[in-house]
Design a protein around this motif. Structure first.
Motif, short mmCIF file in Angstrom:
data_model
loop_
_atom_site.label_atom_id
_atom_site.label_comp_id
_atom_site.label_asym_id
_atom_site.label_seq_id
_atom_site.Cartn_x
_atom_site.Cartn_y
_atom_site.Cartn_z
N ASP A 1 -7.06 0.60 -3.07
CA ASP A 1 -6.73 -0.55 -1.67
C ASP A 1 -6.33 -2.05 -2.11
N ARG A 2 -6.16 -2.49 -1.07
CA ARG A 2 -5.60 -3.98 -1.44
C ARG A 2 -6.34 -4.86 -2.58
N LEU B 1 0.79 -1.18 0.00
CA LEU B 1 0.12 -0.08 0.08
C LEU B 1 0.88 1.15 -0.01
#
Lengths: 208, 208
Positions: B119-120, B35
């Motif tokens: 995001d992930r 991230l």
């Protein structure tokens, strides 16, 4: 980083006097690409005759703003401390001499991107620029003390800033909104063509 | 190539029903990026909170045009016969089934590029998209008979078409010129962020 504004005439009228600017000379690298490769990339970005005309118009508007554009790009880069070692010393501390040495060439690139014919000299010098971002040739032109490789991801990502900030400069001399749109479209295609070719040294031939 | 227009509701309301669309699932690849890597790339393209707001507005305007946009992209690609083997059969002859299978995912990408949080899940699915352009995973999702690798240079160069043609679609619902400019700037940054991450499978980690 201290910015030394180059003499505008050096960049616009006498680029051949810019130190390390080897466009059209035997000192530039030899590109592994053929003119057919270039034609196909030109088609891939969809650079048309109308775009080439719009680029010539953009050059008139951008020429005396090129140095300010590069100053603005560098101000943006300067806000990203993890990039400091690529333009500064390896530890990220400022290296004003290196910045001053590369700036006229960066300025000139903006003009070249709008004016140079897409030919063998273009291919060779774009390959040279690509190499100068990588371990193959970074720092050698200016004998700079700096990290020896700019990761490709930052080269690509920063292209967004060059493209997205262009309308302000293209509009600075009073062109109509439609004229700015047309020049911006052409500039986008030209920038992507250049950056695409600059990635050649980063990637195995079979993947590129 | 025959284009089968997907049901708009499939793309806009029920993307989870799009075959092979594994966003947010365990079937998507696992990105090697952190991230923090993503935050740095987001900074490199200069994607701001204002841009993210502009992207949400763009999504409203583009959602029901996404399929037309992809149709137009493919019309442009179809004029480049040397690219035929990447979307058609290996010999370049049309492969309408493959085109129909990939189109809802390509349509959905336009919406995702304007709406998905970074995001992930985003990282993982972008890595999946990157892999699906390369020998690692091209053709496997759709069991397609097609060339197994799209050269990176064409992926990058074609980005110019996606960016340069966007204003027409962004302006199609009557947004002001300034609003279009703002959404286009944000879209440019988002597209470059996506394409940059898609290049990860093409390049050695030390170069990327």
């Amino acid at each position: 980083m201290t910015e030394h504004t180059p003499t505008p005439a050096l960049v616009t009228e006498h680029p051949e006097r810019i130190p390390g600017y080897t466009y059209g000379t035997a000192q530039a690298a030899v590109s592994p690409l053929t003119l057919e490769d270039l034609d196909r990339l030109k088609a891939a970005v969809w650079l048309t005759a109308d775009d080439e005309e719009a680029l010539r118009e953009a050059a008139e508007i951008l020429a005396d703003q090129a140095d300010d554009m590069v100053t603005a790009y560098r101000a943006r880069l300067g806000l990203q401390p993890w990039l400091g070692g690529y333009s500064g010393h390896p530890d990220g501390t400022p290296n004003p001499g290196y910045g001053a040495a590369t700036k006229p060439r960066f300025d000139r690139w903006i003009i070249d991107a709008c004016t140079r014919p897409l030919d063998r000299d273009w291919l060779n010098y774009q390959h040279e620029i690509g190499l100068r971002h990588t371990r193959a040739r970074k720092n050698t032109t200016d004998h700079a003390d700096s990290l020896d490789h700019i990761p490709m991801r930052y080269l690509l990502a920063f292209t967004a800033v060059v493209i997205a900030t262009a309308p302000t400069y293209l509009a600075a001399k009073g062109a109509s909104a439609e004229h700015v749109r047309r020049m911006h479209s052409a500039f986008t295609k030209s920038v992507m063509l250049h950056v695409t070719v600059w990635t050649r040294p980063y990637v195995d031939a079979a993947n590129w």
